[in-house]
Design an enzyme around this catalytic site. Structure first.
Site, PDB file in Angstrom:
ATOM      1  CB  CYS A  24      23.073   9.487 -14.201  1.00  0.00           C
ATOM      2  SG  CYS A  24      21.615  11.029 -14.209  1.00  0.00           S
ATOM      3  CB  CYS A  53      15.809  12.716  -7.250  1.00  0.00           C
ATOM      4  SG  CYS A  53      14.262  11.938  -7.509  1.00  0.00           S
ATOM      5  CB  CYS A  96      18.452   9.848 -16.992  1.00  0.00           C
ATOM      6  SG  CYS A  96      20.063   9.048 -16.738  1.00  0.00           S
TER       7      CYS A  96
END
Length: 144
Positions: A84, A91, A12
């Site tokens: 999220c 990422c 997240c």
């Protein structure tokens, strides 16, 4: 002979709420099948209302710590699951498989709440949605 555990990183933005809940649920419900970790793109600290909502369900995440990926003792995961949109978009690269399973952000939902009980309504809903997702693991990953 025991099957190998599926190693999952729940990622997240701040590793304060949703990813912490996912790690807590995975350890509480799927510890025999999943080796779970959580981290954030940034470190925001553990959200006290997330801790409280999880405790209401019998899962203690108060000893978990907000951390970034570089602080994890494990560097390779079978799956990285972003929880999220921001984490999905930013990422870092990991070997292994990746999927996005977005959940609403309880702190954002609770911004207009007038008291803690009203805030907790949002945390509880997302907590329960994350629990249901964790219950589907690791079997649901084989379909990805």
């Amino acid at each position: 002979m025991n099957a190998k555990k599926t190693t999952i990183l729940f990622l997240c933005t701040g590793n304060s709420c949703r990813s912490q809940m996912a790690e807590g649920w995975a350890k509480a419900l799927k510890n025999e099948e999943i080796s779970s970790w959580s981290a954030g793109i940034e470190k925001h600290g553990l959200n006290p209302l997330a801790v409280k909502a999880m405790a209401e369900s019998g899962v203690n995440i108060s000893r978990q710590e907000s951390k970034v990926v570089d602080e994890l003792p494990v560097k390779e995961f079978d799956w990285v699951i972003t929880l999220c949109g921001h984490a999905d978009e930013t990422c870092p690269f990991f070997p292994g498989k990746r999927m996005h399973m977005g959940f609403d952000d309880p702190p954002k939902l609770a911004e207009q709440a007038e008291n803690e009980e009203e805030k907790l309504v949002h945390y509880r809903r997302v907590r329960d949605e994350i629990r249901d997702f964790i219950l589907s693991l690791p079997d649901s990953l084989s379909n990805k």
